[in-house]
Design a protein around this motif. Structure first.
Motif, PDB file in Angstrom:
ATOM      1  N   VAL A 140       0.837  -1.205   0.000  1.00 31.27           N
ATOM      2  CA  VAL A 140       0.000   0.000   0.000  1.00 31.27           C
ATOM      3  C   VAL A 140       0.869   1.251   0.000  1.00 31.27           C
ATOM      4  O   VAL A 140       0.638   2.199  -0.768  1.00 31.27           O
ATOM      5  N   GLY A 141       1.900   1.248   0.838  1.00 32.64           N
ATOM      6  CA  GLY A 141       2.779   2.411   0.909  1.00 32.64           C
ATOM      7  C   GLY A 141       3.479   2.676  -0.415  1.00 32.64           C
ATOM      8  O   GLY A 141       3.551   3.833  -0.868  1.00 32.64           O
ATOM      9  N   TRP A 142       3.998   1.628  -1.064  1.00 31.98           N
ATOM     10  CA  TRP A 142       4.701   1.805  -2.339  1.00 31.98           C
ATOM     11  C   TRP A 142       3.746   2.259  -3.442  1.00 31.98           C
ATOM     12  O   TRP A 142       4.077   3.125  -4.250  1.00 31.98           O
ATOM     13  N   ALA A 143       2.547   1.683  -3.475  1.00 34.05           N
ATOM     14  CA  ALA A 143       1.581   2.063  -4.509  1.00 34.05           C
ATOM     15  C   ALA A 143       1.171   3.530  -4.367  1.00 34.05           C
ATOM     16  O   ALA A 143       1.059   4.256  -5.365  1.00 34.05           O
ATOM     17  N   LEU A 144       0.944   3.989  -3.141  1.00 37.78           N
ATOM     18  CA  LEU A 144       0.565   5.386  -2.924  1.00 37.78           C
ATOM     19  C   LEU A 144       1.732   6.327  -3.209  1.00 37.78           C
ATOM     20  O   LEU A 144       1.552   7.411  -3.775  1.00 37.78           O
ATOM     21  N   LEU A 145       2.950   5.915  -2.855  1.00 42.79           N
ATOM     22  CA  LEU A 145       4.126   6.744  -3.079  1.00 42.79           C
ATOM     23  C   LEU A 145       4.398   6.959  -4.557  1.00 42.79           C
ATOM     24  O   LEU A 145       4.845   8.036  -4.967  1.00 42.79           O
ATOM     25  N   THR A 146       4.121   5.942  -5.369  1.00 42.48           N
ATOM     26  CA  THR A 146       4.426   6.028  -6.805  1.00 42.48           C
ATOM     27  C   THR A 146       3.195   6.287  -7.658  1.00 42.48           C
ATOM     28  O   THR A 146       3.260   6.186  -8.880  1.00 42.48           O
ATOM     29  N   ALA A 147       2.073   6.623  -7.038  1.00 42.73           N
ATOM     30  CA  ALA A 147       0.825   6.785  -7.786  1.00 42.73           C
ATOM     31  C   ALA A 147       0.941   7.837  -8.881  1.00 42.73           C
ATOM     32  O   ALA A 147       0.502   7.624 -10.019  1.00 42.73           O
ATOM     33  N   ALA A 148       1.536   8.979  -8.557  1.00 49.87           N
ATOM     34  CA  ALA A 148       1.630  10.058  -9.548  1.00 49.87           C
ATOM     35  C   ALA A 148       2.512   9.661 -10.723  1.00 49.87           C
ATOM     36  O   ALA A 148       2.198   9.950 -11.887  1.00 49.87           O
ATOM     37  N   ILE A 149       3.601   8.953 -10.453  1.00 52.56           N
ATOM     38  CA  ILE A 149       4.514   8.541 -11.519  1.00 52.56           C
ATOM     39  C   ILE A 149       3.840   7.531 -12.439  1.00 52.56           C
ATOM     40  O   ILE A 149       3.946   7.603 -13.661  1.00 52.56           O
ATOM     41  N   VAL A 150       3.128   6.579 -11.848  1.00 48.81           N
ATOM     42  CA  VAL A 150       2.441   5.570 -12.650  1.00 48.81           C
ATOM     43  C   VAL A 150       1.343   6.203 -13.485  1.00 48.81           C
ATOM     44  O   VAL A 150       1.161   5.874 -14.664  1.00 48.81           O
ATOM     45  N   ALA A 151       0.593   7.143 -12.901  1.00 45.90           N
ATOM     46  CA  ALA A 151      -0.459   7.825 -13.650  1.00 45.90           C
ATOM     47  C   ALA A 151       0.118   8.575 -14.839  1.00 45.90           C
ATOM     48  O   ALA A 151      -0.457   8.585 -15.938  1.00 45.90           O
ATOM     49  N   GLU A 152       1.282   9.175 -14.661  1.00 45.66           N
ATOM     50  CA  GLU A 152       1.923   9.895 -15.765  1.00 45.66           C
ATOM     51  C   GLU A 152       2.338   8.946 -16.880  1.00 45.66           C
ATOM     52  O   GLU A 152       2.246   9.281 -18.069  1.00 45.66           O
ATOM     53  N   SER A 153       2.767   7.735 -16.516  1.00 47.65           N
ATOM     54  CA  SER A 153       3.225   6.789 -17.529  1.00 47.65           C
ATOM     55  C   SER A 153       2.096   6.307 -18.423  1.00 47.65           C
ATOM     56  O   SER A 153       2.326   5.852 -19.540  1.00 47.65           O
ATOM     57  N   TYR A 154       0.822   6.399 -17.944  1.00 49.22           N
ATOM     58  CA  TYR A 154      -0.295   5.977 -18.776  1.00 49.22           C
ATOM     59  C   TYR A 154      -0.436   6.850 -20.022  1.00 49.22           C
ATOM     60  O   TYR A 154      -1.014   6.432 -21.030  1.00 49.22           O
ATOM     61  N   SER A 155       0.052   8.056 -19.956  1.00 49.21           N
ATOM     62  CA  SER A 155      -0.067   8.958 -21.100  1.00 49.21           C
ATOM     63  C   SER A 155       0.961   8.657 -22.182  1.00 49.21           C
ATOM     64  O   SER A 155       0.901   9.207 -23.266  1.00 49.21           O
ATOM     65  N   LEU A 156       1.920   7.747 -21.887  1.00 55.64           N
ATOM     66  CA  LEU A 156       2.938   7.387 -22.865  1.00 55.64           C
ATOM     67  C   LEU A 156       2.566   6.059 -23.484  1.00 55.64           C
ATOM     68  O   LEU A 156       2.528   5.037 -22.807  1.00 55.64           O
ATOM     69  N   GLY A 157       2.280   6.065 -24.747  1.00 55.63           N
ATOM     70  CA  GLY A 157       1.911   4.845 -25.445  1.00 55.63           C
ATOM     71  C   GLY A 157       3.092   3.923 -25.634  1.00 55.63           C
ATOM     72  O   GLY A 157       4.243   4.290 -25.440  1.00 55.63           O
ATOM     73  N   LEU A 158       2.805   2.692 -26.058  1.00 57.72           N
ATOM     74  CA  LEU A 158       3.839   1.695 -26.268  1.00 57.72           C
ATOM     75  C   LEU A 158       4.792   2.163 -27.353  1.00 57.72           C
ATOM     76  O   LEU A 158       4.383   2.495 -28.458  1.00 57.72           O
ATOM     77  N   GLY A 159       6.079   2.199 -27.069  1.00 58.13           N
ATOM     78  CA  GLY A 159       7.073   2.616 -28.045  1.00 58.13           C
ATOM     79  C   GLY A 159       7.213   4.113 -28.186  1.00 58.13           C
ATOM     80  O   GLY A 159       7.965   4.592 -29.045  1.00 58.13           O
ATOM     81  N   THR A 160       6.528   4.899 -27.385  1.00 60.22           N
ATOM     82  CA  THR A 160       6.620   6.357 -27.462  1.00 60.22           C
ATOM     83  C   THR A 160       7.987   6.832 -26.978  1.00 60.22           C
ATOM     84  O   THR A 160       8.509   6.329 -25.987  1.00 60.22           O
ATOM     85  N   GLU A 161       8.568   7.809 -27.685  1.00 61.02           N
ATOM     86  CA  GLU A 161       9.848   8.353 -27.261  1.00 61.02           C
ATOM     87  C   GLU A 161       9.652   9.164 -25.982  1.00 61.02           C
ATOM     88  O   GLU A 161       8.726   9.964 -25.858  1.00 61.02           O
ATOM     89  N   VAL A 162      10.530   8.964 -25.026  1.00 62.69           N
ATOM     90  CA  VAL A 162      10.398   9.630 -23.735  1.00 62.69           C
ATOM     91  C   VAL A 162      11.683  10.367 -23.404  1.00 62.69           C
ATOM     92  O   VAL A 162      12.758  10.010 -23.875  1.00 62.69           O
ATOM     93  N   PRO A 163      11.594  11.426 -22.596  1.00 59.31           N
ATOM     94  CA  PRO A 163      12.801  12.140 -22.178  1.00 59.31           C
ATOM     95  C   PRO A 163      13.739  11.220 -21.396  1.00 59.31           C
ATOM     96  O   PRO A 163      13.304  10.261 -20.757  1.00 59.31           O
ATOM     97  N   THR A 164      15.023  11.564 -21.420  1.00 61.90           N
ATOM     98  CA  THR A 164      16.018  10.730 -20.757  1.00 61.90           C
ATOM     99  C   THR A 164      15.754  10.607 -19.261  1.00 61.90           C
ATOM    100  O   THR A 164      15.855   9.517 -18.681  1.00 61.90           O
ATOM    101  N   ALA A 165      15.414  11.703 -18.614  1.00 62.26           N
ATOM    102  CA  ALA A 165      15.162  11.662 -17.170  1.00 62.26           C
ATOM    103  C   ALA A 165      13.992  10.742 -16.844  1.00 62.26           C
ATOM    104  O   ALA A 165      14.039   9.965 -15.877  1.00 62.26           O
ATOM    105  N   THR A 166      12.947  10.814 -17.654  1.00 57.52           N
ATOM    106  CA  THR A 166      11.797   9.937 -17.437  1.00 57.52           C
ATOM    107  C   THR A 166      12.162   8.486 -17.704  1.00 57.52           C
ATOM    108  O   THR A 166      11.721   7.575 -16.996  1.00 57.52           O
TER     109      THR A 166
END
Length: 394
Positions: A140-166
């Motif tokens: 539960v703690g890990w899922a809540l801690l990373t919720a925002a990051i995971v939600a952001e990843s949904y906007s990146l489609g399969l094979g989409t180019e992403v910034p290096t930091a991301t």
């Protein structure tokens, strides 16, 4: 009157042991065979299933090492039924049932294994409850801690180019962070100093804690997806099948292998006279390989690779982690302290079914006594067979 037990010297440990194919004290082959590898590894006879090579990625003996040989077929059927259910739900586009089976089937099979083998009776209920509670809390703690990051990843489609930091964050930081969080239940349970120090019990705690953690994270994230209004109804059958394979096969396998290795390492203590440097080097190498496999799962997810190639890489990495687990399990069981030997007393071997001397490794098939639960060992010692012609001969 019982005939005296025939013995022979072990060429590795030097002790006189019951005659047979394997040393009952150290597990080495009494006569070296081509292809068996170094004696300290015994590569062509896995400690939990001696008919298998250590490098053979057999799932049942790797994930359920305390199972007697007669139960292997039953659990293979169970794994096949899970696979068939996943395929059926994907073909029917039943996404929620597919996710439910992929999420809960590994945990259900593992609990059945603990019950079937008697392992669940070898620890008090407090140890199991603590492992489960810590797995849920950490998940539960890990899922809540990373919720925002995971939600952001949904906007990146399969094979989409992403910034290096991301890319670095999603491919390395998140997987390794999840890997470390997954080990928290195992580490904390070990700090309570449970009474049994056998390495396979560390494996059991590691896998249970990691599986409960993974189930909890999945359930929390599914709730977050529903709340966010994310729909997956437009996925093709092929995409669903690959997702089912990742959720229900490759990720659980890789997580169980890595966490099982951590548990083995935390519970392992070497037998007097064993090489400390060799074991530390082997353990470090095995853990690095398994952790690299887990980290590369995240890297594969964000690289611009076709989805079918991604899935094949997932499968290859999962099986690499399983092989690393088997090597770690083999080294630990062969070189940890064993139960008190009673070579003058007979016992039924759960591996080959022969009546053999009560020693650390079956002289006939080489299966380790520690590959059976303490409950099983005690039951077979209370009801010893009559010694006689069934005792294994060389």
């Amino acid at each position: 009157m019982t005939a005296p037990l025939e013995t022979m010297p072990c060429r590795l440990c030097g002790h006189d042991v019951p005659a047979g194919r394997f040393c009952g004290r150290c597990g080495a082959r009494l006569v070296h065979e081509r292809g068996s590898g170094p004696d300290w590894l015994r590569g062509n006879a896995f400690v939990a299933a001696p008919a298998e090579n250590v490098l053979q990625p057999a799932l049942v003996s790797s994930l359920f090492p305390h199972l007697p040989r007669r139960s292997h077929a039953t659990f293979r059927v169970g794994l096949l039924l899970v696979g068939a259910a996943l395929i059926t739900f994907c073909v029917l586009h039943w996404y929620v049932p597919m996710v439910a089976v992929a999420t809960f089937a590994p945990l259900l099979l593992f609990v059945i294994y603990l019950t079937e083998t008697g392992v669940i009776a070898d620890f008090s209920w407090r140890v199991w409850a603590l492992t489960v509670v810590l797995g849920i809390a950490t998940g539960v703690g890990w899922a809540l801690l990373t919720a925002a990051i995971v939600a952001e990843s949904y906007s990146l489609g399969l094979g989409t180019e992403v910034p290096t930091a991301t890319l670095v964050r999603d491919a390395l930081v998140l997987p390794f962070g999840g890997l470390l969080a997954m080990q928290v239940p195992t580490v904390l349970v070990r700090l309570t100093r449970p009474p049994t120090r056998e390495s396979l019990y560390g494996f059991v705690i590691g896998v249970l804690g990691a599986t409960v953690f993974a189930v909890t994270v999945t359930m929390v994230r599914l709730v977050q997806e529903i709340d966010a209004g994310i729909t997956l109804s437009d996925q093709s059958v092929t995409d669903l099948l690959m997702e089912a394979g990742v959720r229900g096969l490759t990720l659980p396998l890789t997580a169980a292998a890595v966490s099982g290795l951590v548990g083995i390492g935390l519970w392992y203590h070497r037998r007097p006279g064993s090489s400390r440097i060799r074991h530390l080097a082997a353990g470090a190498l095995i853990l690095v390989v398994a952790a690299a496999a887990y980290a590369n799962v995240g890297l594969v997810e964000v690289l611009q690779i076709a989805s079918d190639i991604q899935f094949l890489v997932h499968v290859a990495l999962a099986f690499a982690a399983v092989v690393a687990l088997r090597v770690g399990m083999q080294v630990a069981v062969l070189h940890e302290p064993q139960d008190t030997l009673h070579p003058e007393l007979p016992i039924l071997c759960p591996g080959c079914g022969h009546v053999v001397p009560d020693v650390a490794f079956c002289p006939a098939c080489g299966v380790a006594a520690h590959a059976a639960s303490r409950n099983s060992r005690e039951a077979r010692r209370r009801d010893r067979p009559q010694p006689g012609t069934e005792l294994v001969q060389r």
